[in-house]
Design a protein around this motif. Structure first.
Motif, mmCIF file in Angstrom:
data_model
loop_
_atom_site.group_PDB
_atom_site.id
_atom_site.type_symbol
_atom_site.label_atom_id
_atom_site.label_comp_id
_atom_site.label_asym_id
_atom_site.label_seq_id
_atom_site.Cartn_x
_atom_site.Cartn_y
_atom_site.Cartn_z
ATOM 1 N N ALA A 143 -3.054 -3.893 -3.676
ATOM 2 C CA ALA A 143 -1.978 -2.929 -3.916
ATOM 3 C C ALA A 143 -0.802 -3.601 -4.621
ATOM 4 C CB ALA A 143 -1.528 -2.298 -2.593
ATOM 5 N N TYR A 167 -9.663 2.392 -2.167
ATOM 6 C CA TYR A 167 -9.831 0.951 -1.967
ATOM 7 C C TYR A 167 -11.313 0.672 -1.730
ATOM 8 C CZ TYR A 167 -4.795 0.563 -1.472
ATOM 9 O OH TYR A 167 -3.449 0.584 -1.709
ATOM 10 N N LEU A 206 2.645 1.564 -3.403
ATOM 11 C CA LEU A 206 1.710 2.053 -4.414
ATOM 12 C C LEU A 206 1.476 3.550 -4.251
ATOM 13 C CD1 LEU A 206 -0.235 1.562 -6.734
ATOM 14 C CD2 LEU A 206 -1.965 0.891 -5.058
ATOM 15 N N LYS A 212 0.843 -1.203 0.000
ATOM 16 C CA LYS A 212 0.000 0.000 0.000
ATOM 17 C C LYS A 212 0.874 1.247 0.000
ATOM 18 C CE LYS A 212 -3.878 0.370 2.237
ATOM 19 N NZ LYS A 212 -4.897 0.367 3.295
ATOM 20 N N VAL A 252 -8.567 -1.856 -5.872
ATOM 21 C CA VAL A 252 -7.986 -0.528 -5.731
ATOM 22 C C VAL A 252 -8.152 0.186 -7.068
ATOM 23 C CG1 VAL A 252 -5.635 -1.313 -6.268
ATOM 24 C CG2 VAL A 252 -5.955 0.828 -5.031
#
Length: 75
Positions: A64, A23, A9, A6, A41
């Motif tokens: 992610a 998300y 990303l 996460k 996502v």
């Protein structure tokens, strides 16, 4: 080796300003003791990746990861 997809990303996306990551919980399945969560996502409202996991957090990480892999393929 990336441990927190996460964050990875987020850092990839922030290279350009005005990018919005969201998300979405797509659903959950299985019995209470063995639930599987599905998460997608999106980047600026467009699907970027999806994943599943035993928790929402794990599913978000999987989504992610898929998104990071997709974005890094394009470079």
């Amino acid at each position: 080796v990336i441990r927190d997809f996460k964050t990875a990303l987020q850092e990839l996306v922030q290279r350009e300003s005005g990018q919005v990551l969201t998300y979405h919980l797509l659903g959950e399945s299985g019995p209470d003791h063995a639930k599987v969560f599905s998460v997608a996502v999106e980047l600026n409202g467009k699907p970027l990746g999806a994943g599943e996991g035993r928790s929402k957090k794990e599913a978000e990480q999987a989504a992610a990861k898929a998104a990071v892999e997709k974005l890094t393929e394009q470079v």
